[in-house]
Design a protein around this motif. Structure first.
Motif, PDB file in Angstrom:
ATOM      1  N   ALA A 294       0.823  -1.218   0.000  1.00 53.81           N
ATOM      2  CA  ALA A 294       0.000   0.000   0.000  1.00 53.81           C
ATOM      3  C   ALA A 294       0.858   1.269   0.000  1.00 53.81           C
ATOM      4  O   ALA A 294       0.327   2.366  -0.023  1.00 53.81           O
ATOM      5  CB  ALA A 294      -0.916  -0.005   1.226  1.00 53.81           C
ATOM      6  N   LEU A 295       2.173   1.092   0.016  1.00 53.65           N
ATOM      7  CA  LEU A 295       3.048   2.280   0.090  1.00 53.65           C
ATOM      8  C   LEU A 295       3.170   2.971  -1.265  1.00 53.65           C
ATOM      9  O   LEU A 295       3.245   4.182  -1.344  1.00 53.65           O
ATOM     10  CB  LEU A 295       4.443   1.878   0.577  1.00 53.65           C
ATOM     11  N   GLN A 296       3.209   2.186  -2.327  1.00 52.48           N
ATOM     12  CA  GLN A 296       3.348   2.720  -3.692  1.00 52.48           C
ATOM     13  C   GLN A 296       4.530   3.700  -3.741  1.00 52.48           C
ATOM     14  O   GLN A 296       5.613   3.354  -3.298  1.00 52.48           O
ATOM     15  CB  GLN A 296       2.004   3.263  -4.154  1.00 52.48           C
ATOM     16  N   CYS A 297       4.332   4.943  -4.218  1.00 55.86           N
ATOM     17  CA  CYS A 297       5.500   5.846  -4.275  1.00 55.86           C
ATOM     18  C   CYS A 297       5.834   6.409  -2.906  1.00 55.86           C
ATOM     19  O   CYS A 297       6.927   6.917  -2.679  1.00 55.86           O
ATOM     20  CB  CYS A 297       5.273   6.985  -5.263  1.00 55.86           C
ATOM     21  N   GLY A 298       4.865   6.361  -1.996  1.00 57.95           N
ATOM     22  CA  GLY A 298       5.123   6.769  -0.620  1.00 57.95           C
ATOM     23  C   GLY A 298       4.876   8.234  -0.315  1.00 57.95           C
ATOM     24  O   GLY A 298       4.920   8.624   0.844  1.00 57.95           O
ATOM     25  N   PHE A 299       4.589   9.044  -1.326  1.00 62.44           N
ATOM     26  CA  PHE A 299       4.506  10.475  -1.037  1.00 62.44           C
ATOM     27  C   PHE A 299       3.326  10.810  -0.127  1.00 62.44           C
ATOM     28  O   PHE A 299       3.460  11.576   0.823  1.00 62.44           O
ATOM     29  CB  PHE A 299       4.416  11.315  -2.329  1.00 62.44           C
ATOM     30  N   CYS A 300       2.175  10.221  -0.406  1.00 59.38           N
ATOM     31  CA  CYS A 300       0.980  10.560   0.383  1.00 59.38           C
ATOM     32  C   CYS A 300       0.831   9.690   1.619  1.00 59.38           C
ATOM     33  O   CYS A 300      -0.069   9.893   2.421  1.00 59.38           O
ATOM     34  CB  CYS A 300      -0.260  10.407  -0.489  1.00 59.38           C
ATOM     35  N   THR A 301       1.713   8.681   1.753  1.00 57.07           N
ATOM     36  CA  THR A 301       1.492   7.606   2.718  1.00 57.07           C
ATOM     37  C   THR A 301       1.467   8.076   4.174  1.00 57.07           C
ATOM     38  O   THR A 301       0.629   7.635   4.966  1.00 57.07           O
ATOM     39  CB  THR A 301       2.581   6.530   2.546  1.00 57.07           C
ATOM     40  N   ALA A 302       2.384   8.967   4.520  1.00 63.37           N
ATOM     41  CA  ALA A 302       2.449   9.403   5.924  1.00 63.37           C
ATOM     42  C   ALA A 302       1.132  10.060   6.336  1.00 63.37           C
ATOM     43  O   ALA A 302       0.582   9.757   7.406  1.00 63.37           O
ATOM     44  CB  ALA A 302       3.607  10.377   6.110  1.00 63.37           C
TER      45      ALA A 302
ATOM     46  N   LEU B  76      -5.688  12.578  -1.570  1.00 61.16           N
ATOM     47  CA  LEU B  76      -5.439  12.355  -2.997  1.00 61.16           C
ATOM     48  C   LEU B  76      -4.132  11.593  -3.149  1.00 61.16           C
ATOM     49  O   LEU B  76      -3.088  12.042  -2.683  1.00 61.16           O
ATOM     50  CB  LEU B  76      -5.334  13.690  -3.737  1.00 61.16           C
ATOM     51  N   CYS B  77      -4.221  10.426  -3.790  1.00 59.40           N
ATOM     52  CA  CYS B  77      -3.038   9.623  -4.044  1.00 59.40           C
ATOM     53  C   CYS B  77      -2.797   9.605  -5.548  1.00 59.40           C
ATOM     54  O   CYS B  77      -3.622   9.108  -6.307  1.00 59.40           O
ATOM     55  CB  CYS B  77      -3.252   8.204  -3.514  1.00 59.40           C
ATOM     56  N   ARG B  78      -1.671  10.175  -5.958  1.00 58.57           N
ATOM     57  CA  ARG B  78      -1.404  10.280  -7.403  1.00 58.57           C
ATOM     58  C   ARG B  78      -1.043   8.937  -8.001  1.00 58.57           C
ATOM     59  O   ARG B  78      -1.003   8.780  -9.220  1.00 58.57           O
ATOM     60  CB  ARG B  78      -0.242  11.249  -7.689  1.00 58.57           C
ATOM     61  N   CYS B  79      -0.726   7.944  -7.173  1.00 59.04           N
ATOM     62  CA  CYS B  79      -0.399   6.632  -7.712  1.00 59.04           C
ATOM     63  C   CYS B  79      -1.658   5.875  -8.137  1.00 59.04           C
ATOM     64  O   CYS B  79      -1.554   4.755  -8.628  1.00 59.04           O
ATOM     65  CB  CYS B  79       0.392   5.823  -6.703  1.00 59.04           C
ATOM     66  N   THR B  80      -2.796   6.462  -7.884  1.00 49.75           N
ATOM     67  CA  THR B  80      -4.112   6.036  -8.377  1.00 49.75           C
ATOM     68  C   THR B  80      -4.710   4.790  -7.714  1.00 49.75           C
ATOM     69  O   THR B  80      -5.899   4.594  -7.790  1.00 49.75           O
ATOM     70  CB  THR B  80      -4.148   5.795  -9.906  1.00 49.75           C
TER      71      THR B  80
HETATM   72  S1  FES Z   1       1.446   6.443  -2.920  1.00 54.13           S
HETATM   73 FE1  FES Z   1       2.124   7.718  -4.511  1.00 54.13          FE
HETATM   74  S2  FES Z   1       0.943   9.503  -4.253  1.00 54.13           S
HETATM   75 FE2  FES Z   1       0.055   8.102  -2.946  1.00 54.13          FE
END
Ligand code: FES
Ligand code: FES
Length: 171
Positions: free
Chosen positions: A105-113, A142-146
């Protein structure tokens, strides 16, 4: 309410992840910037800076809040929790963090925190949510990783694990 003038240097005292901290900021400084630049808590990310994306979410006195919509001076004397403290100060990851890792669920991690801070608050208030309710809660992010699917799975799995632990301890 205390009045501040432009250019004032204000010392802020707050509790960050259980530790007394203080730092100096201008009255107009956002809490998100103060956490990152003033206190070095860079786990809190800044996306839109106007309250839309949720990346900057922290808990203020236990309640999930946008740190980009909060001035640092408003945090005076408050308890702030960020992702750095999500494991309660221990060495390992919290159950929620482990579920994010297991479910990719981390994906790119930007929105994760920010998402995890909202989830931590939400699961305290609503320990047995439905998947629909979790999706509704996540709609504030908003999660850009979709892909929200794995995030939803991680939250549901955390709730399930906690339910099993509660049932075990009630036996
Ligand atoms: S995990 Fe990439 S923006 Fe949410
Ligand atoms: S950075 Fe605060 S809501 Fe987007």
């Amino acid at each position: 309410m205390k009045k501040y003038a432009k250019g004032d240097a204000v010392r802020i005292h707050l509790t960050l992840n259980g530790q007394e901290r203080s730092g100096v900021c201008e009255p107009r400084m956002l809490l998100s910037d103060f956490l990152r630049d003033g206190l070095g808590a860079t786990g809190t990310h800044v996306g839109c800076e106007h309250g839309v994306c949720g990346a900057c979410t922290v808990r203020i006195d236990g309640v999930a809040s946008r740190s980009c919509l909060t001035l640092a001076v408003q945090a005076e004397g408050r308890c702030i929790d960020t992702v750095e403290g999500l494991n309660g100060g221990g060495d390992g990851l919290s159950d929620l963090q482990q579920a994010f890792r297991r479910n990719h669920a981390l994906q790119c991690g930007f929105c994760t925190a920010g998402i995890m801070m909202s989830c931590a608050d939400y699961l305290q208030r609503k320990p047995d949510p439905t998947e629909e309710e979790v999706r509704e809660m996540l709609s504030g992010h908003l999660c850009r990783c979709t892909g929200y699917t794995n995030i939803v799975k991680a939250v549901m799995e955390t709730a399930e694990e906690r339910r099993a632990r509660r049932e075990q301890s009630n036996k």
